[in-house]
Structure formats: C-alpha cells, structure tokens
Design a protein around this motif. Structure first.
Motif, PDB file in Angstrom:
ATOM      1  N   LEU A  22     115.980  63.764  20.462  1.00 48.13           N
ATOM      2  CA  LEU A  22     115.529  62.845  21.506  1.00 48.13           C
ATOM      3  C   LEU A  22     115.408  61.423  20.975  1.00 48.13           C
ATOM      4  O   LEU A  22     115.796  60.463  21.646  1.00 48.13           O
ATOM      5  N   ILE A  23     114.858  61.294  19.782  1.00 48.61           N
ATOM      6  CA  ILE A  23     114.680  59.962  19.188  1.00 48.61           C
ATOM      7  C   ILE A  23     116.030  59.301  18.940  1.00 48.61           C
ATOM      8  O   ILE A  23     116.200  58.103  19.182  1.00 48.61           O
ATOM      9  N   LYS A  24     117.005  60.072  18.493  1.00 48.36           N
ATOM     10  CA  LYS A  24     118.332  59.511  18.185  1.00 48.36           C
ATOM     11  C   LYS A  24     119.032  58.942  19.419  1.00 48.36           C
ATOM     12  O   LYS A  24     119.863  58.058  19.292  1.00 48.36           O
ATOM     13  N   THR A  25     118.695  59.424  20.605  1.00 51.52           N
ATOM     14  CA  THR A  25     119.360  58.896  21.801  1.00 51.52           C
ATOM     15  C   THR A  25     118.963  57.451  22.067  1.00 51.52           C
ATOM     16  O   THR A  25     119.725  56.699  22.651  1.00 51.52           O
ATOM     17  N   GLY A  26     117.741  57.084  21.684  1.00 48.48           N
ATOM     18  CA  GLY A  26     117.277  55.726  21.901  1.00 48.48           C
ATOM     19  C   GLY A  26     116.671  55.478  23.276  1.00 48.48           C
ATOM     20  O   GLY A  26     116.066  54.443  23.501  1.00 48.48           O
ATOM     21  N   TYR A  27     116.829  56.400  24.195  1.00 52.31           N
ATOM     22  CA  TYR A  27     116.292  56.176  25.540  1.00 52.31           C
ATOM     23  C   TYR A  27     115.484  57.359  26.079  1.00 52.31           C
ATOM     24  O   TYR A  27     114.744  57.201  27.046  1.00 52.31           O
ATOM     25  N   MET A  28     115.612  58.525  25.496  1.00 53.56           N
ATOM     26  CA  MET A  28     114.985  59.713  26.074  1.00 53.56           C
ATOM     27  C   MET A  28     113.468  59.650  26.086  1.00 53.56           C
ATOM     28  O   MET A  28     112.841  60.148  27.009  1.00 53.56           O
ATOM     29  N   PHE A  29     112.862  59.029  25.076  1.00 51.36           N
ATOM     30  CA  PHE A  29     111.406  58.977  25.073  1.00 51.36           C
ATOM     31  C   PHE A  29     110.896  58.145  26.243  1.00 51.36           C
ATOM     32  O   PHE A  29     109.884  58.481  26.855  1.00 51.36           O
ATOM     33  N   THR A  30     111.596  57.085  26.577  1.00 48.32           N
ATOM     34  CA  THR A  30     111.220  56.291  27.749  1.00 48.32           C
ATOM     35  C   THR A  30     111.400  57.122  29.015  1.00 48.32           C
ATOM     36  O   THR A  30     110.551  57.089  29.911  1.00 48.32           O
ATOM     37  N   LEU A  31     112.471  57.890  29.073  1.00 48.55           N
ATOM     38  CA  LEU A  31     112.745  58.731  30.233  1.00 48.55           C
ATOM     39  C   LEU A  31     111.749  59.883  30.355  1.00 48.55           C
ATOM     40  O   LEU A  31     111.478  60.359  31.451  1.00 48.55           O
ATOM     41  N   VAL A  32     111.192  60.317  29.234  1.00 51.00           N
ATOM     42  CA  VAL A  32     110.216  61.400  29.246  1.00 51.00           C
ATOM     43  C   VAL A  32     108.813  60.872  29.539  1.00 51.00           C
ATOM     44  O   VAL A  32     108.087  61.430  30.354  1.00 51.00           O
ATOM     45  N   PHE A  33     108.420  59.797  28.861  1.00 50.99           N
ATOM     46  CA  PHE A  33     107.040  59.322  28.971  1.00 50.99           C
ATOM     47  C   PHE A  33     106.810  58.351  30.129  1.00 50.99           C
ATOM     48  O   PHE A  33     105.691  58.258  30.627  1.00 50.99           O
ATOM     49  N   GLY A  34     107.826  57.637  30.566  1.00 49.84           N
ATOM     50  CA  GLY A  34     107.679  56.720  31.695  1.00 49.84           C
ATOM     51  C   GLY A  34     107.215  57.421  32.964  1.00 49.84           C
ATOM     52  O   GLY A  34     106.226  56.998  33.591  1.00 49.84           O
ATOM     53  N   PRO A  35     107.893  58.495  33.380  1.00 47.77           N
ATOM     54  CA  PRO A  35     107.432  59.210  34.578  1.00 47.77           C
ATOM     55  C   PRO A  35     106.033  59.808  34.427  1.00 47.77           C
ATOM     56  O   PRO A  35     105.295  59.920  35.403  1.00 47.77           O
ATOM     57  N   GLN A  36     105.672  60.169  33.196  1.00 43.79           N
ATOM     58  CA  GLN A  36     104.320  60.696  32.984  1.00 43.79           C
ATOM     59  C   GLN A  36     103.272  59.627  33.272  1.00 43.79           C
ATOM     60  O   GLN A  36     102.267  59.890  33.941  1.00 43.79           O
ATOM     61  N   VAL A  37     103.502  58.424  32.775  1.00 47.00           N
ATOM     62  CA  VAL A  37     102.561  57.325  33.012  1.00 47.00           C
ATOM     63  C   VAL A  37     102.514  57.000  34.505  1.00 47.00           C
ATOM     64  O   VAL A  37     101.429  56.869  35.088  1.00 47.00           O
ATOM     65  N   LEU A  38     103.671  56.876  35.132  1.00 42.08           N
ATOM     66  CA  LEU A  38     103.728  56.549  36.560  1.00 42.08           C
ATOM     67  C   LEU A  38     103.069  57.634  37.408  1.00 42.08           C
ATOM     68  O   LEU A  38     102.207  57.349  38.247  1.00 42.08           O
ATOM     69  N   GLY A  39     103.467  58.883  37.197  1.00 41.01           N
ATOM     70  CA  GLY A  39     102.896  59.984  37.973  1.00 41.01           C
ATOM     71  C   GLY A  39     101.398  60.125  37.743  1.00 41.01           C
ATOM     72  O   GLY A  39     100.632  60.339  38.684  1.00 41.01           O
ATOM     73  N   GLY A  40     100.973  60.001  36.489  1.00 42.11           N
ATOM     74  CA  GLY A  40      99.547  60.080  36.186  1.00 42.11           C
ATOM     75  C   GLY A  40      98.760  58.965  36.848  1.00 42.11           C
ATOM     76  O   GLY A  40      97.681  59.195  37.407  1.00 42.11           O
ATOM     77  N   ALA A  41      99.299  57.750  36.822  1.00 45.38           N
ATOM     78  CA  ALA A  41      98.619  56.615  37.460  1.00 45.38           C
ATOM     79  C   ALA A  41      98.521  56.822  38.968  1.00 45.38           C
ATOM     80  O   ALA A  41      97.465  56.564  39.570  1.00 45.38           O
ATOM     81  N   LEU A  42      99.585  57.301  39.596  1.00 41.06           N
ATOM     82  CA  LEU A  42      99.551  57.552  41.036  1.00 41.06           C
ATOM     83  C   LEU A  42      98.505  58.604  41.395  1.00 41.06           C
ATOM     84  O   LEU A  42      97.785  58.470  42.382  1.00 41.06           O
ATOM     85  N   LEU A  43      98.418  59.656  40.569  1.00 45.99           N
ATOM     86  CA  LEU A  43      97.403  60.679  40.824  1.00 45.99           C
ATOM     87  C   LEU A  43      95.999  60.112  40.652  1.00 45.99           C
ATOM     88  O   LEU A  43      95.106  60.386  41.463  1.00 45.99           O
ATOM     89  N   LEU A  44      95.781  59.338  39.610  1.00 42.48           N
ATOM     90  CA  LEU A  44      94.458  58.764  39.369  1.00 42.48           C
ATOM     91  C   LEU A  44      94.038  57.812  40.484  1.00 42.48           C
ATOM     92  O   LEU A  44      92.868  57.765  40.863  1.00 42.48           O
TER      93      LEU A  44
END
Length: 130
Positions: free
Chosen positions: A44-66
C-alpha cells in the motif's frame, strides 16, 4: 432507541475519525504487524496514494457521523472500509482482540444501516421511472 442510536453513531464516528486521522498524523503507535500484514502495508505504501484512499474516507465518514450530518451517506462511505477491516483481520492479522474490535465496528455499522434502512430503500426498488 434514539439514545442507543446516538451512542452507536458517536462511537463509530470516533473510531473512524480518530483512526483515520492517525493514518495521516501518526499520533498513536500501531502494534507490530504480522508478516502478511507487513507485506500488505508495504504494498500500500509503495503505491503512493492508497493510504490517502484508505484513511480519507475514514476521516470524512467519521466526521459526518460525529456531526450527525448525512448519516446514511457516511455509512455508504464507510461500508467498504468495514469490509476491508474484517477481511484484513480475518486473513492477514487474526489477533483476537483486534478481530473482536473489527466485529464490534461491523455490528455498529450494520445496526446503523438497519436503523436508517428507509434511506436505502430506493436503492433496492426497481428500475427508475422516467
């Protein structure tokens, strides 16, 4: 029931918001990964973008729920993340305590999806009418 829904929504929101932010800011140490999980994270780290694709929706979804904003949309955003969490902990890192937390997160997601099922009903209706 509304109190239970609020508690579950806030807890699920906190989990995803905090752990999503941790994916970007690294303020909590991660436990050492199993060899298979380490290889997975390395890829995942080698792709250069997957961590953003994994953690970005978590932050957005979590914020919307909160914030109690667009909760059904937040659940849709988080559903593939929850599926990945379960798969990851079943196949790559079957640590009992982490697997238990993954099942609790899944139960919270399913509970909220059931509570907001009326918002999802049009998805399972027939073909749209012109």
């Amino acid at each position: 029931m509304k109190v239970v829904v609020t508690i579950v929504r806030v807890l699920l929101g906190l989990v995803f918001f905090v752990f999503g932010l941790n994916g970007f800011l690294h303020f909590m140490p991660n436990p050492p990964p199993t060899p298979a999980a380490g290889e997975f994270f390395g890829a995942l780290i080698k792709t250069g973008y997957m961590f953003t694709l994994v953690f970005g929706p978590q932050v957005l979804g979590g914020a919307l729920l909160l914030l109690n904003i667009a909760v059904p949309f937040a659940l849709v955003i988080l559903a593939p993340v929850v599926v990945n969490i379960i798969g990851f902990h079943l196949y790559l890192s079957p640590v009992p305590m982490q697997l238990a937390i993954a099942f609790i997160v899944t139960a919270f997601e399913l509970f909220l999806a059931w509570y907001y099922r009326a918002a999802f009903a049009p998805l399972f209706g027939g073909a749209p009418r012109p």
